[in-house]
Motif scaffolding. Structure first.
Motif, PDB file in Angstrom:
ATOM      1  N   GLY A 175      55.126  -5.033 -17.434  1.00 13.85           N
ATOM      2  CA  GLY A 175      56.120  -5.720 -18.255  1.00 13.85           C
ATOM      3  C   GLY A 175      57.413  -4.961 -18.423  1.00 13.85           C
ATOM      4  N   GLY A 176      57.473  -3.711 -17.931  1.00 17.14           N
ATOM      5  CA  GLY A 176      58.728  -2.972 -17.990  1.00 17.14           C
ATOM      6  C   GLY A 176      59.203  -2.705 -19.400  1.00 17.14           C
ATOM      7  N   GLU A 177      60.493  -2.935 -19.641  1.00 14.62           N
ATOM      8  CA  GLU A 177      61.097  -2.636 -20.942  1.00 14.62           C
ATOM      9  C   GLU A 177      60.403  -3.367 -22.089  1.00 14.62           C
ATOM     10  OE1 GLU A 177      64.053  -1.966 -17.745  1.00 14.62           O
ATOM     11  OE2 GLU A 177      62.848  -3.697 -18.334  1.00 14.62           O
ATOM     12  N   TYR A 178      59.964  -4.578 -21.834  1.00 12.46           N
ATOM     13  CA  TYR A 178      59.290  -5.349 -22.887  1.00 12.46           C
ATOM     14  C   TYR A 178      58.064  -4.594 -23.420  1.00 12.46           C
ATOM     15  CZ  TYR A 178      55.928  -8.662 -24.769  1.00 12.46           C
ATOM     16  OH  TYR A 178      54.983  -9.280 -25.551  1.00 12.46           O
ATOM     17  N   ALA A 179      57.220  -4.101 -22.514  1.00  9.05           N
ATOM     18  CA  ALA A 179      56.015  -3.384 -22.929  1.00  9.05           C
ATOM     19  C   ALA A 179      56.352  -2.020 -23.524  1.00  9.05           C
ATOM     20  CB  ALA A 179      55.071  -3.223 -21.731  1.00  9.05           C
ATOM     21  N   PHE A 180      57.292  -1.301 -22.908  1.00  7.66           N
ATOM     22  CA  PHE A 180      57.617   0.052 -23.354  1.00  7.66           C
ATOM     23  C   PHE A 180      58.262   0.063 -24.740  1.00  7.66           C
ATOM     24  CE2 PHE A 180      58.244   1.245 -18.605  1.00  7.66           C
ATOM     25  CZ  PHE A 180      56.872   1.243 -18.432  1.00  7.66           C
ATOM     26  N   LEU A 181      59.264  -0.786 -24.944  1.00 10.02           N
ATOM     27  CA  LEU A 181      59.983  -0.790 -26.218  1.00 10.02           C
ATOM     28  C   LEU A 181      59.104  -1.304 -27.351  1.00 10.02           C
ATOM     29  CD1 LEU A 181      63.511  -2.068 -25.081  1.00 10.02           C
ATOM     30  CD2 LEU A 181      62.758   0.284 -25.470  1.00 10.02           C
ATOM     31  N   SER A 182      58.209  -2.236 -27.061  1.00  8.59           N
ATOM     32  CA  SER A 182      57.282  -2.722 -28.087  1.00  8.59           C
ATOM     33  C   SER A 182      56.374  -1.603 -28.568  1.00  8.59           C
ATOM     34  CB  SER A 182      56.436  -3.877 -27.535  1.00  8.59           C
ATOM     35  OG  SER A 182      57.239  -4.983 -27.190  1.00  8.59           O
ATOM     36  N   GLU A 183      55.961  -0.754 -27.650  1.00 15.33           N
ATOM     37  CA  GLU A 183      55.042   0.328 -27.980  1.00 15.33           C
ATOM     38  C   GLU A 183      55.756   1.495 -28.658  1.00 15.33           C
ATOM     39  OE1 GLU A 183      51.111   2.038 -27.816  1.00 15.33           O
ATOM     40  OE2 GLU A 183      51.788   0.039 -27.204  1.00 15.33           O
ATOM     41  N   MET A 184      56.966   1.836 -28.185  1.00 10.50           N
ATOM     42  CA  MET A 184      57.652   3.038 -28.677  1.00 10.50           C
ATOM     43  C   MET A 184      58.418   2.799 -29.969  1.00 10.50           C
ATOM     44  SD  MET A 184      59.059   4.897 -25.197  1.00 10.50           S
ATOM     45  CE  MET A 184      60.092   3.509 -24.710  1.00 10.50           C
ATOM     46  N   TYR A 185      58.952   1.609 -30.154  1.00 10.67           N
ATOM     47  CA  TYR A 185      59.782   1.349 -31.329  1.00 10.67           C
ATOM     48  C   TYR A 185      59.128   0.318 -32.251  1.00 10.67           C
ATOM     49  CZ  TYR A 185      63.341   3.736 -28.528  1.00 10.67           C
ATOM     50  OH  TYR A 185      64.025   4.651 -27.772  1.00 10.67           O
ATOM     51  N   HIS A 186      59.236  -0.940 -31.872  1.00 11.95           N
ATOM     52  CA  HIS A 186      58.717  -2.035 -32.703  1.00 11.95           C
ATOM     53  C   HIS A 186      58.594  -3.273 -31.823  1.00 11.95           C
ATOM     54  CE1 HIS A 186      58.644  -5.208 -35.807  1.00 11.95           C
ATOM     55  NE2 HIS A 186      58.181  -4.276 -36.616  1.00 11.95           N
ATOM     56  N   PRO A 187      57.609  -4.151 -32.081  1.00  5.43           N
ATOM     57  CA  PRO A 187      57.485  -5.367 -31.272  1.00  5.43           C
ATOM     58  C   PRO A 187      58.758  -6.210 -31.230  1.00  5.43           C
ATOM     59  CG  PRO A 187      55.511  -5.049 -32.592  1.00  5.43           C
ATOM     60  CD  PRO A 187      56.483  -3.988 -33.020  1.00  5.43           C
ATOM     61  N   PHE A 188      59.562  -6.162 -32.306  1.00  4.89           N
ATOM     62  CA  PHE A 188      60.810  -6.929 -32.329  1.00  4.89           C
ATOM     63  C   PHE A 188      61.787  -6.424 -31.277  1.00  4.89           C
ATOM     64  CE2 PHE A 188      65.198  -7.362 -34.083  1.00  4.89           C
ATOM     65  CZ  PHE A 188      65.300  -8.741 -33.964  1.00  4.89           C
ATOM     66  N   VAL A 189      61.862  -5.093 -31.130  1.00  5.90           N
ATOM     67  CA  VAL A 189      62.754  -4.508 -30.126  1.00  5.90           C
ATOM     68  C   VAL A 189      62.289  -4.885 -28.729  1.00  5.90           C
ATOM     69  CG1 VAL A 189      63.738  -2.363 -29.239  1.00  5.90           C
ATOM     70  CG2 VAL A 189      63.282  -2.592 -31.686  1.00  5.90           C
ATOM     71  N   GLY A 190      60.990  -4.789 -28.496  1.00  4.97           N
ATOM     72  CA  GLY A 190      60.453  -5.180 -27.193  1.00  4.97           C
ATOM     73  C   GLY A 190      60.676  -6.647 -26.912  1.00  4.97           C
ATOM     74  N   TYR A 191      60.549  -7.469 -27.969  1.00  5.37           N
ATOM     75  CA  TYR A 191      60.755  -8.904 -27.785  1.00  5.37           C
ATOM     76  C   TYR A 191      62.192  -9.213 -27.366  1.00  5.37           C
ATOM     77  CZ  TYR A 191      60.995 -13.892 -28.755  1.00  5.37           C
ATOM     78  OH  TYR A 191      61.190 -15.247 -28.631  1.00  5.37           O
TER      79      TYR A 191
END
Length: 450
Positions: free
Chosen positions: A59-75
């Motif tokens: 999922g690339g950035e979607y998966a990484f940002l959800s895990e590292m920051y917050h699901p809203f950022v990944g979304y």
């Protein structure tokens, strides 16, 4: 490596130089621009390799940002990928493809729409048809570029655009250089393609880093050599502001007949880039559909093919093709992708802080934090000058993010929704991987989880 190279090499390398030469004249400036773009991509590849070998999710950035920051950022990152992250580059590649095709009667948006529909249809049939089509077009792409470079390097130069007279330092420090870097960063986009299929690697700890780094290095060498060949064989006034740089250069290198054949080959070459983005981009949408109710309609079918996501992507690309200019799409798409990638690179600091004192089995970025700081500094420079010099495109990009934020509340699950989701066979992201198999999961397994 094949996936990375196929996604990286697209329309940008054959179209960006004409825009750069409008404000930049020094050959050293142009080559530095492309080297810097390669260094930027390599810095990102190091960071994505470290993040991807720790967060082993597709999922690339979607998966990484959800895990590292917050699901809203990944979304929001996933929203960017759905709305313009892949659809816009697809539209851009189609525009460039039609520019190169010798039959000018076909150089219209409707021909591009038909082409996108055919490619989308190929990827809707089966994974085998997708892979065979991609293998053929990518192999042709690599052979074509290597042949072009070799002929260009060994053919004597005539009147050309080589120029070391104008001020190198003044051009490097100019706003035009920063804006040109946006075009180059778009041309290098795709260096993170392997991160979208992390779960499909047999050994993500080694294979992901090799694919990202070696693929990026290969493309960087080819890109710099291509720009030198363009400058070596064509006068500057014939390149400035032009979109079909490869076609113009082929006309100087070969006879008219060979140049015509070469233009057709470039069109086929660009089909590979369109196909690669159609394939990968739809998987991001399908990944979001697994975890967010709002997008559930676009899940993959039982054969693992996200057919609905493919045609959604086609519809958005068609809209961009009919309403946006080449330059406008490139700027606001590049701006959003740069912002999203910068946040993943910054996430390396987050992961190292969280995992301090713990043994690390994944890839470790060399010379930390040198490459991360370089990537963030150059990305910040690009974003700053984009905001300053292209306010309209910036507003469009901001509007895309705001629209994504509005849709996010529609994805919040209510209490008691888990039982409904499980009964319907969906895959809530907080369930164990062992349960996340397929909608064919037995009723006994579903009842156990409920």
């Amino acid at each position: 490596m094949s996936i990375v190279i196929a996604n990286m090499i697209g329309a940008g390398v054959f179209t960006s130089l004409g825009f750069q030469l409008v404000d930049l004249n020094n050959t050293g400036t142009i080559l530095t621009l492309w080297l810097l773009g390669g260094l930027l991509a390599l810095s990102g590849a190091f960071s994505y390799a470290e993040v991807g070998t720790q967060i082993r999710k597709s999922g690339g950035e979607y998966a990484f940002l959800s895990e590292m920051y917050h699901p809203f950022v990944g979304y929001l990152s996933g929203w960017v990928s759905i709305s313009v992250g892949f659809a816009a580059p697809i539209a851009l590649a189609v525009i460039a493809l039609l520019e190169y095709f010798p039959v000018k009667a076909l150089n219209n948006p409707f021909s591009g729409i038909i082409l996108m529909a055919l490619i989308t249809f190929v990827h809707s049939i089966s994974i085998r048809s997708s892979s065979r089509f991609q293998l053929f077009t990518t192999s042709l792409k690599i052979v074509l570029i290597v042949l072009f470079i070799l002929v260009g390097l060994f053919t004597p130069a005539g009147e050309n655009a080589i120029n070391f007279i104008s001020s190198f330092r003044a051009e490097i420090a100019s706003p035009a250089f920063a804006v040109a870097l946006i075009y180059v960063s778009y041309s290098y986009s795709g260096w993170n393609a392997a991160a979208y299929i992390t779960e499909e690697f047999r050994n993500p700890g080694k294979d992901l880093s090799r694919a990202l780094i070696y693929g990026t290095l290969t493309v960087t060498v080819m890109y710099v050599l291509l720009q030198y060949v363009f400058l070596k064989h064509v006068p500057s006034e014939h390149l400035k502001g032009q979109l079909d740089i490869g076609s113009i250069t082929a006309g100087y290198l070969f006879s008219d007949t060979v140049a015509g054949v070469f233009n057709v080959a470039i069109s086929v070459f660009l089909i590979s880039g369109v196909s690669a983005m159609v394939w990968v981009g739809s998987r991001v949408t399908a990944k979001m559909a697994e975890e967010h109710p709002f997008w559930r309609f676009f899940r993959s079918n039982r054969k693992g093919i996200p057919v609905r996501a493919l045609w959604l992507q086609f519809a958005i690309s068609t809209l961009l093709l009919l309403t946006g200019t080449f330059e406008q799409i490139m700027i606001y798409c590049g701006l959003l992708l740069t912002l999203s990638s910068a946040m993943v690179v910054a996430g390396v600091f987050v992961l190292r802080y969280r995992n301090r004192g713990k043994p690390q089995n994944g890839f470790r970025s060399p010379a930390f934090p040198l490459f991360q700081l370089l990537f963030l500094a150059l990305s910040g420079w690009i974003i700053f000058f984009a905001l300053k010099t292209n306010p309209v495109e910036t507003l469009i990009g901001s509007g895309i993010l705001v629209t994504g934020a509005i849709t996010y509340p529609l994805n919040k699950r209510k209490k008691g929704r888990l039982c409904i989701d499980v009964a319907l066979g969906s895959k809530p992201n907080f369930l164990k991987p062992a349960f996340q198999k397929d909608i064919k999961t037995s009723k006994k397994e579903r009842d156990k989880v409920v």
